[in-house]
Scaffold this motif. Structure first.
Motif, PDB file in Angstrom:
ATOM      1  N   THR A 285      -4.248  -7.731  12.002  1.00 22.27           N
ATOM      2  CA  THR A 285      -2.877  -8.219  11.840  1.00 22.27           C
ATOM      3  C   THR A 285      -2.206  -8.639  13.143  1.00 22.27           C
ATOM      4  N   ALA A 286      -2.730  -8.185  14.274  1.00 24.75           N
ATOM      5  CA  ALA A 286      -2.112  -8.551  15.558  1.00 24.75           C
ATOM      6  C   ALA A 286      -3.175  -8.770  16.619  1.00 24.75           C
TER       7      ALA A 286
ATOM      8  N   PHE B  60       0.296 -11.624  12.096  1.00 12.48           N
ATOM      9  CA  PHE B  60       0.172 -12.331  10.825  1.00 12.48           C
ATOM     10  C   PHE B  60       1.526 -12.780  10.280  1.00 12.48           C
ATOM     11  N   LYS B  61       2.617 -12.180  10.767  1.00 12.85           N
ATOM     12  CA  LYS B  61       3.935 -12.516  10.229  1.00 12.85           C
ATOM     13  C   LYS B  61       4.300 -13.979  10.473  1.00 12.85           C
TER      14      LYS B  61
ATOM     15  N   ALA C  26       3.879  -1.110  14.068  1.00  9.21           N
ATOM     16  CA  ALA C  26       4.371  -2.033  13.033  1.00  9.21           C
ATOM     17  C   ALA C  26       4.139  -1.449  11.633  1.00  9.21           C
TER      18      ALA C  26
ATOM     19  N   HIS D  33      -3.655  -1.643  14.909  1.00  9.15           N
ATOM     20  CA  HIS D  33      -3.467  -1.820  13.460  1.00  9.15           C
ATOM     21  C   HIS D  33      -4.792  -2.135  12.781  1.00  9.15           C
TER      22      HIS D  33
ATOM     23  N   ASP E  51       9.572  -7.366  17.007  1.00 12.45           N
ATOM     24  CA  ASP E  51       8.444  -8.155  16.576  1.00 12.45           C
ATOM     25  C   ASP E  51       8.774  -9.290  15.626  1.00 12.45           C
TER      26      ASP E  51
ATOM     27  N   SER F 269      -1.333  -1.310   6.662  1.00 14.09           N
ATOM     28  CA  SER F 269      -0.098  -1.516   5.906  1.00 14.09           C
ATOM     29  C   SER F 269       1.078  -0.706   6.413  1.00 14.09           C
ATOM     30  N   GLY F 270       2.253  -1.347   6.324  1.00 17.16           N
ATOM     31  CA  GLY F 270       3.515  -0.692   6.647  1.00 17.16           C
ATOM     32  C   GLY F 270       4.458  -0.839   5.471  1.00 17.16           C
ATOM     33  N   ASN F 271       5.000  -2.051   5.321  1.00 22.18           N
ATOM     34  CA  ASN F 271       5.844  -2.325   4.146  1.00 22.18           C
ATOM     35  C   ASN F 271       5.043  -2.873   2.968  1.00 22.18           C
ATOM     36  N   PHE F 272       3.765  -3.012   3.130  1.00 23.67           N
ATOM     37  CA  PHE F 272       2.834  -3.407   2.064  1.00 23.67           C
ATOM     38  C   PHE F 272       3.030  -4.819   1.523  1.00 23.67           C
ATOM     39  N   GLY F 273       3.591  -5.701   2.367  1.00 23.54           N
ATOM     40  CA  GLY F 273       3.684  -7.101   1.967  1.00 23.54           C
ATOM     41  C   GLY F 273       2.306  -7.747   1.903  1.00 23.54           C
ATOM     42  N   ASN F 274       1.503  -7.501   2.923  1.00 24.29           N
ATOM     43  CA  ASN F 274       0.166  -8.075   2.956  1.00 24.29           C
ATOM     44  C   ASN F 274      -0.662  -7.617   1.765  1.00 24.29           C
TER      45      ASN F 274
HETATM   46  C1  LIG Z   1       4.136  -6.019   9.965  1.00 23.77           C
HETATM   47  C2  LIG Z   1       2.815  -5.567  10.444  1.00 23.77           C
HETATM   48  C3  LIG Z   1       1.962  -4.765   9.666  1.00 23.77           C
HETATM   49  C4  LIG Z   1       2.376  -4.246   8.317  1.00 23.77           C
HETATM   50  O1  LIG Z   1       2.364  -5.254   7.356  1.00 23.77           O
HETATM   51  P1  LIG Z   1       3.044  -5.028   5.930  1.00 23.77           P
HETATM   52  O2  LIG Z   1       2.883  -6.310   5.218  1.00 23.77           O
HETATM   53  O3  LIG Z   1       4.471  -4.658   6.195  1.00 23.77           O
HETATM   54  O4  LIG Z   1       2.299  -3.912   5.283  1.00 23.77           O
HETATM   55  C5  LIG Z   1       0.717  -4.443  10.156  1.00 23.77           C
HETATM   56  N1  LIG Z   1       0.309  -4.848  11.365  1.00 23.77           N
HETATM   57  C6  LIG Z   1       1.102  -5.597  12.155  1.00 23.77           C
HETATM   58  C7  LIG Z   1       0.620  -5.984  13.511  1.00 23.77           C
HETATM   59  C8  LIG Z   1       2.364  -5.997  11.734  1.00 23.77           C
HETATM   60  O5  LIG Z   1       3.148  -6.737  12.541  1.00 23.77           O
END
Ligand SMILES: *Cc1c(COP(=O)(O)O)cnc(C)c1O
Length: 446
Positions: free
Chosen positions: A392-393, A106-107, A301, A366, A138, A248-253
């Motif tokens: 997300t991936a 999704f990035k 991620a 994810h 990534d 979620s990781g950095n919680f941008g989404n």
């Molecule tokens: C970056 C990423 C996340 C985490 O997204 P955030 O917006 O940082 O929470 C989740 N899944 C995948 C595959 C990512 O690349």
């Protein structure tokens, strides 16, 4: 459009400044001073709009005229170049596929939009802009492809030699043109330290216009709100409340989803899905935020121990000025809007297998965490809901784990598979800052 820092609501900057600076000097994060509420007829009639038209309407409203209509449309056309299809699993569960971009995650949405926006703002400058990026694998691919052939901008990517996958390396090193890859004899932390030092180097900064393409850049969050609308549109007319489950990781989404909700999209509830790096689910339960070092998982991620966008989430939920007790002040409203769940790798593997058995759908680790969290939420809720999991991936990015769980081969999409045959072009450098500085001066300064 004006933006403030989460650490100081008074210090307002323009969109252009926020995009180029990335981070305010006070180490807060930029936030839109106003999140406009969209016309309710627009939301009722989402079905009449294409994905690009939705992105255009949202950004036009949030940018408040800072970018002329024709230019804004060009930015949208350049960045929203792939779809976000919604796939139904059952009556209550859907998957929003966010992996149809060039780097299969999704990035790509954020990176492409940021690149187009920077290209637009940079157009009047006579000197080129140099963007420095350190990547552990990534993000670099998304940034490289996002900025590829953007006039007036060149990107220098630093990655740790031997520590990224072959395909990831190919994504960074085969584009050429305005994308340069430095293969650092060291770790990701070394790469990051080298980039940081470049920004502190007065001499270099007088010679080159430098910028970063950080994941905390506000221009990466804005386009991530578009696909919440796009998902809602594809769901069609539904009576049941709509909930989103967000790995979620950095919680941008998740933060982008909160923006969409503030803009008027009727999202009933958010589900923060994490692996064992579950500081946010823990906070939602206890009201205390305790960051800690991240642990490695198969949904890597999301291996984040101190999510960078948490400050933005707190900011959105606290009614009063930022102060030391702000996490406490945000707690009650935040836990009303968001439920959080964390899962270990064992459960994640079982979920990949379960989704395949039950629905013949191949989900990545994810997305599998998102699936588990949605299931947990729907089990505990009384009424029915329409759940949307952000996928997300693409599963082929985590092919070994996925194939082991489904016992079925996963196909690598053509756009990535072709990279295997291209030659890598990178410059090996040491892990000392002087190596980066020398390279930059030799290549970019006459
Ligand atoms: C970056 C990423 C996340 C985490 O997204 P955030 O917006 O940082 O929470 C989740 N899944 C995948 C595959 C990512 O690349």
């Amino acid at each position: 459009m004006q933006l403030y820092s989460t650490k100081n609501k008074q210090a307002l900057v323009s969109l252009k400044e926020a995009v180029f600076k990335g981070l305010p000097e006070d180490n807060g994060l930029y936030m839109p001073a106003i999140i406009p509420i969209l016309d309710s007829s627009f939301i009722r009639n989402l079905g009449n709009y294409s994905f690009q038209e939705i992105g255009y309407a949202i950004s036009k409203s949030i940018f408040m005229g800072e970018i002329p209509d024709a230019d804004l449309w060009a930015i949208i056309e350049r960045s929203l170049t792939f779809p976000a299809p919604l796939v139904q699993l059952d009556e209550q569960k859907h998957v929003l596929e966010l992996f149809h971009g060039p780097s299969l995650a999704f990035k790509d949405f954020g990176a492409r939009f940021m690149a187009s926006l920077m290209g637009y703002f940079n157009a009047g400058e006579k000197d080129p802009l140099t963007i420095l990026v350190a990547t552990s694998g990534d993000t670099g691919g998304a940034v490289a492809s996002g900025f590829y052939k953007t006039p007036g901008i060149r990107v220098v990517i630093l990655y740790p030699s031997g520590k990224v996958s072959d395909l990831q390396e190919k994504q960074l090193t085969t584009l050429g043109e305005n994308i340069f890859a430095l293969e650092v004899a060291g770790t990701f932390d070394d790469c990051q330290a080298m980039v940081k030092q470049a920004f502190l180097d007065e001499e270099l900064r007088n010679q080159l216009r430098l910028s970063s393409a950080n994941s905390i850049n506000i221009s990466r969050l804005i386009p991530q709100s578009f696909y919440y609308f796009e998902a809602y549109k594809q769901l069609g007319q539904v009576k049941d409340p709509v909930v989103f489950s967000i790995p979620s990781g950095n919680f941008g989404n998740l933060t982008a989803g909160l923006f969409a909700q503030r803009m008027g999209l009727p999202i009933h509830h958010f589900i923060a899905a994490t692996n064992i790096n579950d500081v946010v689910p823990e906070y939602l339960q206890r009201g205390e935020y305790r960051s800690r070092p991240s642990k490695a998982t198969i949904s890597n991620a999301m291996d984040v121990g101190n999510p960078s966008n948490f400050a933005r989430m707190v900011n959105l939920f606290q009614e009063t000025q930022a102060d030391s007790a702000s996490e406490k002040a945000a707690w009650t409203p935040m836990k009303t809007a968001i439920s959080g769940y964390g899962f270990d790798d064992e459960s994640t593997r079982s979920a990949i297998s379960e989704v395949f058995q039950k629905y013949q759908y191949t989900i990545d680790p994810h997305g599998a965490v998102g699936y588990l969290a949605l299931k947990e939420y729907q089990l505990n809720e009384k009424g029915p809901s329409k759940g949307i999991i952000l996928e997300t991936a693409h599963p082929s990015k985590f092919i070994d784990e996925v194939e082991a769980a489904t016992h079925e081969p996963v196909e690598i999409p053509e756009r990535l598979a072709v990279l295997a045959h291209l030659d890598k072009q990178s410059t090996p450098v040491s892990n000392q800052y002087s190596a980066l500085k020398d390279w930059l001066q030799n290549h970019f300064i006459q």
